[in-house]
Design a protein around this motif. Structure first.
Motif, short mmCIF file in Angstrom:
data_model
loop_
_atom_site.label_atom_id
_atom_site.label_comp_id
_atom_site.label_asym_id
_atom_site.label_seq_id
_atom_site.Cartn_x
_atom_site.Cartn_y
_atom_site.Cartn_z
N LEU A 1 10.73 10.16 67.42
CA LEU A 1 11.95 10.15 68.23
C LEU A 1 11.92 8.99 69.23
O LEU A 1 12.90 8.32 69.47
CB LEU A 1 12.02 11.49 68.97
CG LEU A 1 13.38 12.00 69.40
CD1 LEU A 1 14.33 12.09 68.23
CD2 LEU A 1 13.21 13.38 70.04
N LEU A 2 10.74 8.78 69.79
CA LEU A 2 10.55 7.72 70.78
C LEU A 2 10.67 6.33 70.16
O LEU A 2 11.21 5.41 70.76
CB LEU A 2 9.15 7.89 71.39
CG LEU A 2 8.76 7.10 72.61
CD1 LEU A 2 9.59 7.55 73.79
CD2 LEU A 2 7.28 7.30 72.91
N LEU A 3 10.16 6.17 68.93
CA LEU A 3 9.98 4.84 68.37
C LEU A 3 11.04 4.42 67.36
O LEU A 3 11.16 3.25 67.04
CB LEU A 3 8.60 4.75 67.68
CG LEU A 3 7.40 5.09 68.57
CD1 LEU A 3 6.13 5.14 67.76
CD2 LEU A 3 7.27 4.08 69.70
N THR B 1 8.59 -1.41 59.79
CA THR B 1 8.90 0.02 59.83
C THR B 1 7.90 0.86 60.63
O THR B 1 8.18 2.01 60.93
CB THR B 1 8.93 0.60 58.39
OG1 THR B 1 7.70 0.22 57.75
CG2 THR B 1 10.10 0.06 57.60
N ALA B 2 6.71 0.29 60.95
CA ALA B 2 5.66 1.15 61.51
C ALA B 2 5.19 0.72 62.89
O ALA B 2 5.26 -0.46 63.26
CB ALA B 2 4.47 1.20 60.56
N HIS B 3 4.73 1.70 63.66
CA HIS B 3 4.11 1.46 64.97
C HIS B 3 2.70 2.04 64.97
O HIS B 3 2.43 3.05 64.34
CB HIS B 3 4.90 2.15 66.08
CG HIS B 3 6.20 1.50 66.41
ND1 HIS B 3 7.36 1.74 65.71
CD2 HIS B 3 6.52 0.60 67.39
CE1 HIS B 3 8.34 1.03 66.25
NE2 HIS B 3 7.86 0.33 67.27
N ARG B 4 1.81 1.38 65.70
CA ARG B 4 0.49 1.94 65.98
C ARG B 4 0.58 2.63 67.34
O ARG B 4 1.10 2.04 68.29
CB ARG B 4 -0.53 0.79 66.02
CG ARG B 4 -1.97 1.22 66.26
CD ARG B 4 -2.72 1.38 64.99
NE ARG B 4 -4.14 1.59 65.24
CZ ARG B 4 -5.08 0.70 64.97
NH1 ARG B 4 -4.76 -0.48 64.45
NH2 ARG B 4 -6.35 0.98 65.19
N VAL B 5 0.09 3.86 67.43
CA VAL B 5 0.16 4.63 68.65
C VAL B 5 -1.24 5.10 69.01
O VAL B 5 -1.89 5.76 68.21
CB VAL B 5 1.08 5.86 68.46
CG1 VAL B 5 1.06 6.74 69.69
CG2 VAL B 5 2.50 5.43 68.16
N VAL B 6 -1.72 4.74 70.21
CA VAL B 6 -3.07 5.14 70.61
C VAL B 6 -3.01 5.79 71.99
O VAL B 6 -2.30 5.31 72.88
CB VAL B 6 -4.02 3.91 70.65
CG1 VAL B 6 -5.36 4.29 71.27
CG2 VAL B 6 -4.23 3.34 69.26
N PHE B 7 -3.75 6.89 72.15
CA PHE B 7 -3.86 7.54 73.45
C PHE B 7 -5.34 7.57 73.84
O PHE B 7 -6.18 8.01 73.07
CB PHE B 7 -3.28 8.96 73.34
CG PHE B 7 -3.23 9.72 74.64
CD1 PHE B 7 -2.57 9.19 75.74
CD2 PHE B 7 -3.82 10.97 74.76
CE1 PHE B 7 -2.51 9.89 76.94
CE2 PHE B 7 -3.76 11.68 75.95
CZ PHE B 7 -3.10 11.14 77.05
N ASP C 1 6.44 8.07 57.02
CA ASP C 1 5.01 8.31 56.86
C ASP C 1 4.29 8.40 58.19
O ASP C 1 4.79 7.91 59.20
CB ASP C 1 4.36 7.15 56.10
CG ASP C 1 4.81 7.14 54.66
OD1 ASP C 1 4.87 8.21 54.05
OD2 ASP C 1 5.12 6.03 54.17
N PHE C 2 3.10 8.98 58.15
CA PHE C 2 2.18 8.79 59.27
C PHE C 2 0.75 8.90 58.78
O PHE C 2 0.45 9.57 57.78
CB PHE C 2 2.46 9.74 60.43
CG PHE C 2 1.90 11.12 60.26
CD1 PHE C 2 2.61 12.10 59.59
CD2 PHE C 2 0.65 11.43 60.79
CE1 PHE C 2 2.09 13.37 59.44
CE2 PHE C 2 0.13 12.71 60.65
CZ PHE C 2 0.85 13.68 59.97
N GLU D 1 -0.74 5.82 62.97
CA GLU D 1 0.24 4.84 62.51
C GLU D 1 1.44 5.64 62.04
O GLU D 1 1.31 6.54 61.22
CB GLU D 1 -0.32 3.99 61.38
CG GLU D 1 -1.24 2.89 61.90
CD GLU D 1 -1.94 2.13 60.79
OE1 GLU D 1 -1.35 1.96 59.72
OE2 GLU D 1 -3.09 1.72 61.03
N ILE D 2 2.62 5.31 62.60
CA ILE D 2 3.80 6.12 62.35
C ILE D 2 4.99 5.28 61.93
O ILE D 2 5.28 4.26 62.54
CB ILE D 2 4.19 6.89 63.65
CG1 ILE D 2 3.11 7.92 63.97
CG2 ILE D 2 5.53 7.59 63.50
CD1 ILE D 2 3.44 8.77 65.16
#
Lengths: 210, 212
Positions: free
Chosen positions: B125-127, B77-83, B100-101, B95-96
């Motif tokens: 929306l993206l993930l 259910t979750a993605h890690r997103v790093v910028f 949750d986030f 973590e989204i």
């Protein structure tokens, strides 16, 4: 009991292995090493080098690899030019940062951000090896098979938020920086490896434009 | 002459309202169609083995920012997103999942609730992978699948010719808020993505780069 023996043997081996990889310098060695590095970095008027940057994050399968060319000229002109896999140039000069992002140019003042000024000084110091400032860092020195290594822990709390530790690996012969590792956290670091270094060749001021 | 002014004004107002509402109607030019599938799986960030790495340019109220955007699927259910910056300094680490986030880290300059809420909405929306289809429309080139997203809606544009997901429009009942457009060669991986906001001046462009 068997497991205990195995574990003991395993950890002993592991400790020895770590020890063999990296050994703390004695006080005399540290003093000699720091003196050599300072002497060399004082002589650097200009520097050009290829570089490869590896961004490591534990959750990724592979480090993010980017590469390009770097120029430095005393006292504070610096250009990083990423050529692969994208074109991105960042120039530090006269208290300004100039950027060229695939043709889109922009500029900003370093002065407006104290933290940026410190990062700027740190990047230039990493490249030239002129970072041994005991007021700014807690410094410890090590030797490995290939390099002499200086580990610097920032004393400044604001800088420490961004960079927990800087590791500079020096060539044992010519005492110039071969690798820089900027450690952000236990899971996260950026390693920059220099190649084809040329010292004190003429570098024109016009290089430092975006 | 005097008499005709009011009806004229009213007509103008009516035309104006009509124009405005037409302009922002999220399902303008779409004709209603029968639902062909009750669920839809968005393909682009679904593989847990892939490091999704993009050079990213953010344009917000005339200010430009760039860096490297990294996404990794870390669970069902979750993605890690790093910028990060081009130098590798981490600017944000989230973590989204749909519900949750968690903010693992964020630099002080970006630590603003409104900004975080906006980015979380964009990243979701993206993930987001799974959609339940409530209605279907036809745009000519695409089958348009409508899914509820809380009080809002997502319209998924799926090309009739090659089955590729080309756009997601995030709308309220009346207005389009965000659009996400994808360009993909194989419908597994999106080479370039644009997130465009309509209620604030924010645009994020992602261009995939091949790790050397």
């Amino acid at each position: 009991m068997k497991i205990k023996t195995f574990l003991l043997a395993f950890f002993t081996l592991f400790t020895v292995a770590t020890y063999a990889q990296e050994q703390k310098m004695t006080d005399n060695e540290t003093a000699a090493f720091r003196q050599s590095v300072n002497a060399v970095s004082k002589k650097i008027q200009s520097l050009s080098t290829d570089f490869t940057q590896f961004k490591h994050m534990d959750f990724l399968a592979k480090d993010i690899e980017t590469s390009g060319k770097m120029y430095f000229k005393e006292p504070d002109k610096l250009l990083w030019q990423y050529k692969k896999p994208y074109n991105y140039t960042i120039v530090f000069k006269n208290g300004k940062i100039l950027i060229n992002d695939e043709g889109n140019k922009s500029a900003m003042d370093v002065g407006s951000s104290k933290i940026f000024a410190k990062l700027n000084k740190l990047i230039i110091g990493s490249v030239s090896g002129n970072l041994f400032d005991d007021k700014e860092f807690i410094i410890s020195c090590f030797k490995t098979k290939d390099f002499n290594v200086a580990k610097l822990i920032p004393k400044d709390a604001a800088l420490k938020k961004y960079i927990r530790q800087i590791e500079l690996s020096f060539d044992k012969q010519d005492h110039t920086v071969e690798q820089v590792r900027l450690v952000e956290s236990a899971e996260d670091y950026t390693k920059i490896v220099f190649k084809n270094k040329v010292q004190n060749a003429k570098v024109d001021d016009s290089v430092f434009t975006n | 002459m005097q008499k005709s002014t009011i009806p004229f004004l009213l007509t103008s107002l009516f035309v104006l309202v009509l124009l405005v509402s037409c302009g922002s109607d999220p399902v303008k030019n779409l004709t209603s169609a029968a639902i062909s599938q009750s669920t839809y799986k968005a393909p682009y960030f679904s593989d847990s083995k892939t490091d999704y790495v993009y050079k990213t340019n953010i344009s917000v109220y005339g200010n430009e920012m760039s860096g490297i955007f990294v996404v990794k699927r870390i669970s069902k259910t979750a993605h890690r997103v790093v910028f990060t910056t081009e130098f590798g300094n981490k600017l944000l680490d989230f973590e989204i999942s749909e519900k949750d986030f968690k903010v693992n880290s964020i630099v002080e300059e970006l630590d603003r609730k409104m900004l975080i809420d906006t980015l979380v909405e964009d990243f979701r929306l993206l993930l987001r992978e799974n959609y339940t289809i409530a209605q279907q429309f036809d745009s000519g080139n695409s089958n348009v699948l409508q899914a509820r997203d809380g009080r809002n809606f997502n319209y998924l544009f799926v090309s009739k010719t090659d089955g590729k997901l080309t756009e997601i429009r995030h709308t309220t009942k009346r207005k389009q808020k965000i659009s996400v457009t994808f360009s993909s060669e194989n419908n597994i991986f999106a080479e370039s993505i644009t997130i465009q906001h309509y209620n604030i001046r924010l645009k994020i462009a992602f261009n995939h780069f091949k790790n050397q």
